[in-house]
Design a protein around this motif. Structure first.
Motif, mmCIF file in Angstrom:
data_model
loop_
_atom_site.group_PDB
_atom_site.id
_atom_site.type_symbol
_atom_site.label_atom_id
_atom_site.label_comp_id
_atom_site.label_asym_id
_atom_site.label_seq_id
_atom_site.Cartn_x
_atom_site.Cartn_y
_atom_site.Cartn_z
ATOM 1 N N PRO A 193 0.819 -1.218 0.000
ATOM 2 C CA PRO A 193 0.000 0.000 0.000
ATOM 3 C C PRO A 193 0.852 1.268 0.000
ATOM 4 O O PRO A 193 1.972 1.295 0.505
ATOM 5 C CB PRO A 193 -0.797 -0.115 1.305
ATOM 6 N N ALA A 194 0.290 2.301 -0.567
ATOM 7 C CA ALA A 194 0.926 3.621 -0.570
ATOM 8 C C ALA A 194 0.556 4.354 0.714
ATOM 9 O O ALA A 194 -0.494 4.103 1.310
ATOM 10 C CB ALA A 194 0.445 4.419 -1.771
ATOM 11 N N LEU A 195 1.423 5.230 1.137
ATOM 12 C CA LEU A 195 1.137 6.079 2.291
ATOM 13 C C LEU A 195 0.092 7.099 1.857
ATOM 14 O O LEU A 195 0.300 7.838 0.893
ATOM 15 C CB LEU A 195 2.405 6.799 2.759
ATOM 16 N N GLN A 196 -1.005 7.139 2.551
ATOM 17 C CA GLN A 196 -2.071 8.091 2.267
ATOM 18 C C GLN A 196 -2.365 8.889 3.531
ATOM 19 O O GLN A 196 -3.153 8.465 4.362
ATOM 20 C CB GLN A 196 -3.344 7.374 1.791
ATOM 21 N N PRO A 197 -1.701 10.027 3.689
ATOM 22 C CA PRO A 197 -1.962 10.842 4.871
ATOM 23 C C PRO A 197 -3.423 11.272 4.921
ATOM 24 O O PRO A 197 -4.073 11.419 3.882
ATOM 25 C CB PRO A 197 -1.054 12.057 4.692
ATOM 26 N N ARG A 198 -3.909 11.470 6.116
ATOM 27 C CA ARG A 198 -5.296 11.921 6.270
ATOM 28 C C ARG A 198 -5.495 13.237 5.538
ATOM 29 O O ARG A 198 -4.670 14.129 5.606
ATOM 30 C CB ARG A 198 -5.616 12.096 7.749
ATOM 31 N N GLY A 199 -6.592 13.314 4.839
ATOM 32 C CA GLY A 199 -6.925 14.538 4.134
ATOM 33 C C GLY A 199 -6.215 14.713 2.807
ATOM 34 O O GLY A 199 -6.362 15.735 2.160
ATOM 35 N N ALA A 200 -5.445 13.721 2.366
ATOM 36 C CA ALA A 200 -4.704 13.864 1.120
ATOM 37 C C ALA A 200 -5.554 13.555 -0.094
ATOM 38 O O ALA A 200 -5.159 13.830 -1.210
ATOM 39 C CB ALA A 200 -3.470 12.963 1.124
ATOM 40 N N GLY A 201 -6.712 12.958 0.105
ATOM 41 C CA GLY A 201 -7.561 12.641 -1.033
ATOM 42 C C GLY A 201 -6.968 11.532 -1.873
ATOM 43 O O GLY A 201 -6.395 10.580 -1.366
ATOM 44 N N SER A 202 -7.058 11.686 -3.169
ATOM 45 C CA SER A 202 -6.567 10.640 -4.067
ATOM 46 C C SER A 202 -5.289 11.072 -4.780
ATOM 47 O O SER A 202 -5.072 10.731 -5.931
ATOM 48 C CB SER A 202 -7.652 10.294 -5.086
ATOM 49 N N SER A 203 -4.457 11.823 -4.101
ATOM 50 C CA SER A 203 -3.216 12.268 -4.728
ATOM 51 C C SER A 203 -2.257 11.086 -4.889
ATOM 52 O O SER A 203 -2.352 10.081 -4.203
ATOM 53 C CB SER A 203 -2.561 13.370 -3.895
ATOM 54 N N VAL A 204 -1.319 11.219 -5.809
ATOM 55 C CA VAL A 204 -0.330 10.176 -6.046
ATOM 56 C C VAL A 204 0.660 10.181 -4.890
ATOM 57 O O VAL A 204 1.203 11.215 -4.519
ATOM 58 C CB VAL A 204 0.397 10.427 -7.384
ATOM 59 N N SER A 205 0.890 9.023 -4.315
ATOM 60 C CA SER A 205 1.813 8.927 -3.195
ATOM 61 C C SER A 205 3.226 8.692 -3.698
ATOM 62 O O SER A 205 3.445 7.975 -4.675
ATOM 63 C CB SER A 205 1.411 7.786 -2.268
#
Length: 128
Positions: A65-77
């Motif tokens: 899995p990619a790191l998805q910080p809270r509030g980042a939406g669907s941005s590319v990690s």
């Protein structure tokens, strides 16, 4: 996104067997550096390595899995979770760590901004 002391100690132990590393708190996690380059992030006791277009595929092949910080939406990690088995194998870890450090030396791609038209239509109002 917290990091426990045992998880941090384990990661530092294995990483320092490969190359000198330092760390500091960033946001709610830990940033890991080789020299001045941020090559990894720890969050929620998971270790994520920096990737670029060329080094992303081994992570995708292993469905990491990619790191998805809270509030980042669907941005590319630009950070993907390192497989646990890699951390345990110093020769394998050297390969993955080298790729992460190299990825961290390249500038991030510019985000695509939506620009306003150069001239907006003028609407005239007459009261007459």
């Amino acid at each position: 996104m917290s990091v426990s002391q045992p998880a941090l100690s384990r990661a530092l132990h294995h990483l320092s067997q490969v190359a000198p590393v330092s760390y500091r708190r960033i946001f709610a996690g830990i940033g890991l550096y080789h020299q001045q380059y941020l090559f990894a992030i720890m969050a929620d006791d998971r270790l994520y390595f920096r990737v670029d277009d060329a080094s992303r595929y081994p992570y995708l092949d292993r469905a990491m899995p990619a790191l998805q910080p809270r509030g980042a939406g669907s941005s590319v990690s630009h950070f993907y979770q390192l497989p646990d088995a890699v951390l345990e194998d110093s020769s394998e870890l050297l390969f993955w760590m080298r790729a992460a450090v190299e990825a961290s030396q390249a500038p991030l791609p510019e985000p695509a901004y939506v620009t306003a038209p150069t001239q907006s239509p003028v609407r005239r109002f007459s009261a007459g």
